[in-house]
Design an enzyme around this catalytic site. Structure first.
Site, PDB file in Angstrom:
ATOM      1  N   LEU A   8       0.802  -1.210   0.000  1.00  0.00           N
ATOM      2  CA  LEU A   8       0.000   0.000   0.000  1.00  0.00           C
ATOM      3  C   LEU A   8       0.839   1.265   0.000  1.00  0.00           C
ATOM      4  O   LEU A   8       1.960   1.306   0.458  1.00  0.00           O
ATOM      5  CB  LEU A   8      -0.912   0.032   1.230  1.00  0.00           C
ATOM      6  CG  LEU A   8      -1.914  -1.116   1.325  1.00  0.00           C
ATOM      7  CD1 LEU A   8      -2.662  -1.025   2.630  1.00  0.00           C
ATOM      8  CD2 LEU A   8      -2.889  -1.051   0.173  1.00  0.00           C
ATOM      9  N   LEU A 155       2.808  -0.102  -4.825  1.00  0.00           N
ATOM     10  CA  LEU A 155       4.066   0.228  -4.180  1.00  0.00           C
ATOM     11  C   LEU A 155       3.935   1.605  -3.554  1.00  0.00           C
ATOM     12  O   LEU A 155       3.209   2.467  -4.068  1.00  0.00           O
ATOM     13  CB  LEU A 155       5.214   0.234  -5.197  1.00  0.00           C
ATOM     14  CG  LEU A 155       5.510  -1.081  -5.916  1.00  0.00           C
ATOM     15  CD1 LEU A 155       6.624  -0.863  -6.947  1.00  0.00           C
ATOM     16  CD2 LEU A 155       5.900  -2.173  -4.937  1.00  0.00           C
ATOM     17  N   ASP A 156       4.656   1.826  -2.458  1.00  0.00           N
ATOM     18  CA  ASP A 156       4.688   3.150  -1.852  1.00  0.00           C
ATOM     19  C   ASP A 156       5.114   4.184  -2.880  1.00  0.00           C
ATOM     20  O   ASP A 156       5.830   3.874  -3.845  1.00  0.00           O
ATOM     21  CB  ASP A 156       5.686   3.191  -0.694  1.00  0.00           C
ATOM     22  CG  ASP A 156       5.197   2.473   0.552  1.00  0.00           C
ATOM     23  OD1 ASP A 156       4.029   2.052   0.574  1.00  0.00           O
ATOM     24  OD2 ASP A 156       5.997   2.329   1.499  1.00  0.00           O
ATOM     25  N   ARG A 157       4.722   5.403  -2.649  1.00  0.00           N
ATOM     26  CA  ARG A 157       5.034   6.487  -3.578  1.00  0.00           C
ATOM     27  C   ARG A 157       6.529   6.563  -3.896  1.00  0.00           C
ATOM     28  O   ARG A 157       6.923   6.778  -5.047  1.00  0.00           O
ATOM     29  CB  ARG A 157       4.562   7.814  -2.976  1.00  0.00           C
ATOM     30  CG  ARG A 157       4.896   9.048  -3.798  1.00  0.00           C
ATOM     31  CD  ARG A 157       4.329  10.289  -3.155  1.00  0.00           C
ATOM     32  NE  ARG A 157       4.745  10.393  -1.763  1.00  0.00           N
ATOM     33  CZ  ARG A 157       4.167  11.202  -0.878  1.00  0.00           C
ATOM     34  NH1 ARG A 157       3.132  11.932  -1.234  1.00  0.00           N
ATOM     35  NH2 ARG A 157       4.615  11.255   0.363  1.00  0.00           N
ATOM     36  N   THR A 159       8.831   4.137  -3.448  1.00  0.00           N
ATOM     37  CA  THR A 159       9.449   2.848  -3.751  1.00  0.00           C
ATOM     38  C   THR A 159       9.497   2.654  -5.258  1.00  0.00           C
ATOM     39  O   THR A 159       8.516   2.890  -5.955  1.00  0.00           O
ATOM     40  CB  THR A 159       8.665   1.699  -3.097  1.00  0.00           C
ATOM     41  OG1 THR A 159       8.661   1.877  -1.679  1.00  0.00           O
ATOM     42  CG2 THR A 159       9.300   0.355  -3.414  1.00  0.00           C
TER      43      THR A 159
END
Length: 331
Positions: A8, A155-157, A159
């Site tokens: 997330l 994926l995280d912003r 990552t």
């Protein structure tokens, strides 16, 4: 489990998935309404719950919507929470460059860049990866929900790395099922402070919202969902180490939290690195890093149409490779 476990992003989603009712027990009598909602729906931040109260999403004993977050609850009252439906997003194609690793009629696999939010969310209504995919495909991908079509995992912003998007409803359903069955291999590269011991091991913990800081997550909770991470140190440079990480689950910020809670936060992680990261960047300014040092290096999944294994990798991004080179030069 009812759906795929997602990698997330930081932004909280305002959707209707948490609707329900709770009866006020005597231990909560006199509590402010927004505080009671946080207790009952801990996956939501207080700010989101306050917005929803003001929007009329909460009733008490079937009354008209309560719009005052400072309302005090009483024993025996039934508080019903019905989050607002997702807001419609404006899908205007944007010519965002995509690093495409693989594409066919069913799936699109990209190497996501740092700083790019995957799909629209509160505070990020444009310039997302999905806006670029719409420009590339000429239409929105298939499956998923209205605000995240085609999205099976995220994926995280900040990552980077491999991410698969479903182009059809069939592909979305089968990929979502594969993620639910954990029939997907997810390999990451992380750079962490110090050197984890043992050099090959794992974490298997409860996982949930940090009780002290609702925007953060923690593995130091007594209940919640399970989170499992496996790792192997590949190189150590004294100050920091390069670690290969395999995810068995995909909780929000899971890798960052597990290593931070073990005393080895990711280089560049201002959210979970705490005072250790602050001291590190003060003492070693040439090793400062603008984001959590995390890269989704490899993804292996069953092709939704043929069932054959698709094995794709993304090279280390330039900033992460340069960080490793600087660390090696100091070792």
């Amino acid at each position: 489990m009812n759906g795929p476990e997602l990698d997330l992003e930081e932004e909280e989603d305002d959707d209707g998935s948490a609707a329900g009712a709770r009866t006020v027990g005597p231990e909560y009598a006199g509590l402010r309404l927004d505080h009671f909602l946080v207790v009952c729906w801990p996956e939501r931040s207080r700010s989101a719950l306050q917005r929803h109260v003001e929007a009329g999403a909460v009733t008490i004993d079937g009354s008209a919507p309560v719009r005052g977050v400072k309302t005090r609850v009483r024993t025996g009252q039934v508080v019903r929470y019905a989050p607002p439906a997702p807001r419609p997003w404006s899908w205007t194609p944007e010519a965002i460059p995509l690093r495409i690793l693989y594409e066919d009629d069913d799936v699109l696999v990209v190497d996501k860049e740092a700083g790019r939010v995957v799909h629209p969310a509160p505070g990020h209504t444009e310039h997302t990866l999905l806006h670029g995919i719409l420009h590339h495909m000429g239409q929105l991908p298939g499956g998923g929900t209205a605000d995240r079509p085609g999205i099976v995992h995220r994926l995280d912003r900040d990552t980077t790395g491999v991410m698969v998007v479903a182009k059809t409803e069939m592909a979305h359903g089968r990929l979502a099922d594969a993620f639910s069955r954990r029939d997907v291999e997810k390999r990451y590269v992380a750079v962490v402070l110090g050197c984890p011991r043992p050099e090959r091991g794992g974490f298997d913990t409860w996982y949930g919202r940090d009780p002290r800081e609702r925007k953060k997550f923690s593995s130091r909770v007594g209940s919640g969902k399970r989170a499992r991470t496996r790792y192997a140190v590949q190189a150590t440079y004294g100050l920091a180490s390069r670690v290969d990480v395999d995810l068995d689950t995909g909780r929000t910020h899971q890798i960052r939290v597990h290593f931070a809670d073990a005393g080895h936060p990711l280089v560049g992680d201002a959210t979970y690195g705490g005072r250790r990261w602050v001291r590190f960047r003060q003492q070693h300014p040439k090793l400062d890093f603008a984001r959590p040092a995390l890269h989704a290096r490899r993804l292996v999944f069953p092709h939704p149409r043929t069932g054959s294994r698709v094995d794709l990798s993304a090279p280390l991004p330039k900033d992460l490779q340069e960080l490793l080179d600087r660390l090696e030069a100091r070792a």
